[in-house]
Each structure stands twice: as structure tokens, then as C-alpha cells.
Design a protein around this motif. Structure first.
Motif, PDB file in Angstrom:
ATOM      1  N   ALA A   3       0.852  -1.192   0.000  1.00 23.77           N
ATOM      2  CA  ALA A   3       0.000   0.000   0.000  1.00 23.77           C
ATOM      3  C   ALA A   3       0.886   1.241   0.000  1.00 23.77           C
ATOM      4  N   TYR A   4       0.353   2.358  -0.509  1.00 32.25           N
ATOM      5  CA  TYR A   4       1.154   3.573  -0.555  1.00 32.25           C
ATOM      6  C   TYR A   4       1.586   4.014   0.843  1.00 32.25           C
ATOM      7  N   THR A   5       0.707   3.903   1.823  1.00 40.27           N
ATOM      8  CA  THR A   5       1.063   4.342   3.177  1.00 40.27           C
ATOM      9  C   THR A   5       2.259   3.554   3.704  1.00 40.27           C
ATOM     10  N   GLU A   6       2.312   2.272   3.396  1.00 39.99           N
ATOM     11  CA  GLU A   6       3.445   1.439   3.800  1.00 39.99           C
ATOM     12  C   GLU A   6       4.707   1.844   3.038  1.00 39.99           C
ATOM     13  N   PHE A   7       4.563   2.082   1.733  1.00 35.93           N
ATOM     14  CA  PHE A   7       5.697   2.495   0.906  1.00 35.93           C
ATOM     15  C   PHE A   7       6.250   3.828   1.383  1.00 35.93           C
ATOM     16  N   ASP A   8       5.363   4.755   1.715  1.00 36.76           N
ATOM     17  CA  ASP A   8       5.768   6.100   2.106  1.00 36.76           C
ATOM     18  C   ASP A   8       6.599   6.111   3.390  1.00 36.76           C
ATOM     19  N   GLU A   9       6.437   5.109   4.233  1.00 31.22           N
ATOM     20  CA  GLU A   9       7.180   5.037   5.490  1.00 31.22           C
ATOM     21  C   GLU A   9       8.602   4.493   5.318  1.00 31.22           C
ATOM     22  N   LYS A  15      12.834   2.489  -0.610  1.00 35.23           N
ATOM     23  CA  LYS A  15      11.891   2.811  -1.692  1.00 35.23           C
ATOM     24  C   LYS A  15      12.503   2.456  -3.041  1.00 35.23           C
ATOM     25  N   ILE A  16      13.773   2.785  -3.224  1.00 32.45           N
ATOM     26  CA  ILE A  16      14.463   2.482  -4.481  1.00 32.45           C
ATOM     27  C   ILE A  16      14.504   0.973  -4.703  1.00 32.45           C
ATOM     28  N   SER A  17      14.867   0.219  -3.681  1.00 32.64           N
ATOM     29  CA  SER A  17      14.926  -1.244  -3.786  1.00 32.64           C
ATOM     30  C   SER A  17      13.556  -1.837  -4.110  1.00 32.64           C
ATOM     31  N   THR A  18      12.534  -1.340  -3.436  1.00 35.91           N
ATOM     32  CA  THR A  18      11.176  -1.846  -3.660  1.00 35.91           C
ATOM     33  C   THR A  18      10.731  -1.582  -5.089  1.00 35.91           C
ATOM     34  N   LEU A  19      10.986  -0.378  -5.594  1.00 39.59           N
ATOM     35  CA  LEU A  19      10.609  -0.067  -6.978  1.00 39.59           C
ATOM     36  C   LEU A  19      11.368  -0.937  -7.960  1.00 39.59           C
ATOM     37  N   LEU A  46       4.310   6.342  -9.202  1.00 36.05           N
ATOM     38  CA  LEU A  46       5.331   7.095  -8.475  1.00 36.05           C
ATOM     39  C   LEU A  46       6.276   7.763  -9.455  1.00 36.05           C
ATOM     40  N   GLU A  47       6.701   8.967  -9.112  1.00 36.85           N
ATOM     41  CA  GLU A  47       7.697   9.684  -9.900  1.00 36.85           C
ATOM     42  C   GLU A  47       9.029   9.629  -9.160  1.00 36.85           C
ATOM     43  N   VAL A  48      10.061   9.236  -9.884  1.00 35.60           N
ATOM     44  CA  VAL A  48      11.409   9.163  -9.327  1.00 35.60           C
ATOM     45  C   VAL A  48      12.222  10.288  -9.965  1.00 35.60           C
ATOM     46  N   ILE A  50      15.497  12.120 -10.733  1.00 36.65           N
ATOM     47  CA  ILE A  50      16.924  11.824 -10.833  1.00 36.65           C
ATOM     48  C   ILE A  50      17.660  13.089 -11.266  1.00 36.65           C
ATOM     49  N   ASN A  51      18.610  13.505 -10.451  1.00 34.61           N
ATOM     50  CA  ASN A  51      19.454  14.650 -10.766  1.00 34.61           C
ATOM     51  C   ASN A  51      20.663  14.132 -11.539  1.00 34.61           C
ATOM     52  N   HIS A  52      20.700  14.429 -12.842  1.00 33.90           N
ATOM     53  CA  HIS A  52      21.784  13.917 -13.684  1.00 33.90           C
ATOM     54  C   HIS A  52      23.135  14.523 -13.333  1.00 33.90           C
ATOM     55  N   LYS A  53      23.112  15.754 -12.913  1.00 29.58           N
ATOM     56  CA  LYS A  53      24.382  16.422 -12.611  1.00 29.58           C
ATOM     57  C   LYS A  53      25.138  15.691 -11.505  1.00 29.58           C
ATOM     58  N   PHE A  54      24.405  15.168 -10.536  1.00 27.86           N
ATOM     59  CA  PHE A  54      25.025  14.483  -9.399  1.00 27.86           C
ATOM     60  C   PHE A  54      24.802  12.965  -9.432  1.00 27.86           C
ATOM     61  N   SER A  55      24.133  12.453 -10.492  1.00 27.03           N
ATOM     62  CA  SER A  55      23.802  11.023 -10.583  1.00 27.03           C
ATOM     63  C   SER A  55      23.157  10.539  -9.293  1.00 27.03           C
ATOM     64  N   LEU A  56      22.073  11.217  -8.919  1.00 27.26           N
ATOM     65  CA  LEU A  56      21.469  10.999  -7.619  1.00 27.26           C
ATOM     66  C   LEU A  56      19.947  10.998  -7.720  1.00 27.26           C
ATOM     67  N   ILE A  57      19.317  10.016  -7.077  1.00 25.41           N
ATOM     68  CA  ILE A  57      17.867  10.045  -6.935  1.00 25.41           C
ATOM     69  C   ILE A  57      17.566  10.958  -5.757  1.00 25.41           C
ATOM     70  N   GLU A  58      16.881  12.059  -6.016  1.00 22.31           N
ATOM     71  CA  GLU A  58      16.614  13.039  -4.972  1.00 22.31           C
ATOM     72  C   GLU A  58      15.327  12.771  -4.213  1.00 22.31           C
ATOM     73  N   LYS A  59      14.302  12.288  -4.926  1.00 20.45           N
ATOM     74  CA  LYS A  59      13.039  12.034  -4.239  1.00 20.45           C
ATOM     75  C   LYS A  59      12.170  11.093  -5.060  1.00 20.45           C
ATOM     76  N   ILE A  60      11.256  10.463  -4.353  1.00 19.67           N
ATOM     77  CA  ILE A  60      10.249   9.604  -4.967  1.00 19.67           C
ATOM     78  C   ILE A  60       8.913  10.048  -4.388  1.00 19.67           C
ATOM     79  N   ILE A  61       8.023  10.488  -5.268  1.00 20.90           N
ATOM     80  CA  ILE A  61       6.742  11.018  -4.811  1.00 20.90           C
ATOM     81  C   ILE A  61       5.595  10.386  -5.613  1.00 20.90           C
ATOM     82  N   PRO A  62       4.389  10.388  -5.040  1.00 25.00           N
ATOM     83  CA  PRO A  62       3.242   9.885  -5.807  1.00 25.00           C
ATOM     84  C   PRO A  62       2.934  10.829  -6.962  1.00 25.00           C
TER      85      PRO A  62
END
Length: 84
Positions: A3-9, A15-19, A46-48, A50-62
């Protein structure tokens, strides 16, 4: 199915591993300085950000069906309408 509530916690790392393990990649768009990957996990999108400049996932949001980014998605694919 998670469920989203479980994912959000979860931590960002979990979150990255689960996706990666359970999500389905739908498509990617470019949005300002980000590449945004859209995933389907269970019955929610979900939207992931990704900041290409730093090769970094910054956030994952619905996915916000009311955001102007929806135009970028809807130009390429047909997403189901969110139930109100």
C-alpha cells in the motif's frame, strides 16, 4: 501488494529497492534539471526524480494528477483517470 502508506514510510534506499524489485517502469520524461521516471507499484504511480548532474535520486513522490507535468506523460501514453 504494498500500500502507498506502507511504501511512504520506507527510507529512500528501501523505496528504491522496492521499486526496482516490484515496480514496473512506465516511461521517463525530462523536466527542468531532472529525468523523472514514472513507475507503477501495485495500484499507484510514483515519480522518481533523478538529478543527472550528481547522478542521484533526490526524491520519490506519488504522481500528482493535477500537476502540469501530466501533459508530458499524457502526450506519450494514456494513464487511467484517478477516481474522485
Amino acid at each position: 501488494m504494498i500500500a502507498y502508506t506502507e511504501f511512504d514510510e520506507l527510507t529512500l534506499e528501501d523505496k528504491i529497492s522496492t521499486l526496482y524489485e516490484k515496480g514496473t517502469f512506465v516511461m521517463a520524461i525530462r523536466y527542468y534539471g531532472y529525468k523523472i521516471n514514472l513507475y507503477l507499484l501495485g495500484n499507484f504511480y510514483l515519480e522518481v526524480f533523478i538529478n543527472h548532474k550528481f547522478s542521484l535520486i533526490e526524491k520519490i513522490i506519488p504522481l500528482d494528477h493535477m500537476h502540469t507535468r501530466m501533459k508530458f506523460y499524457s502526450d506519450q501514453i494514456k494513464l487511467p483517470k484517478e477516481e474522485l
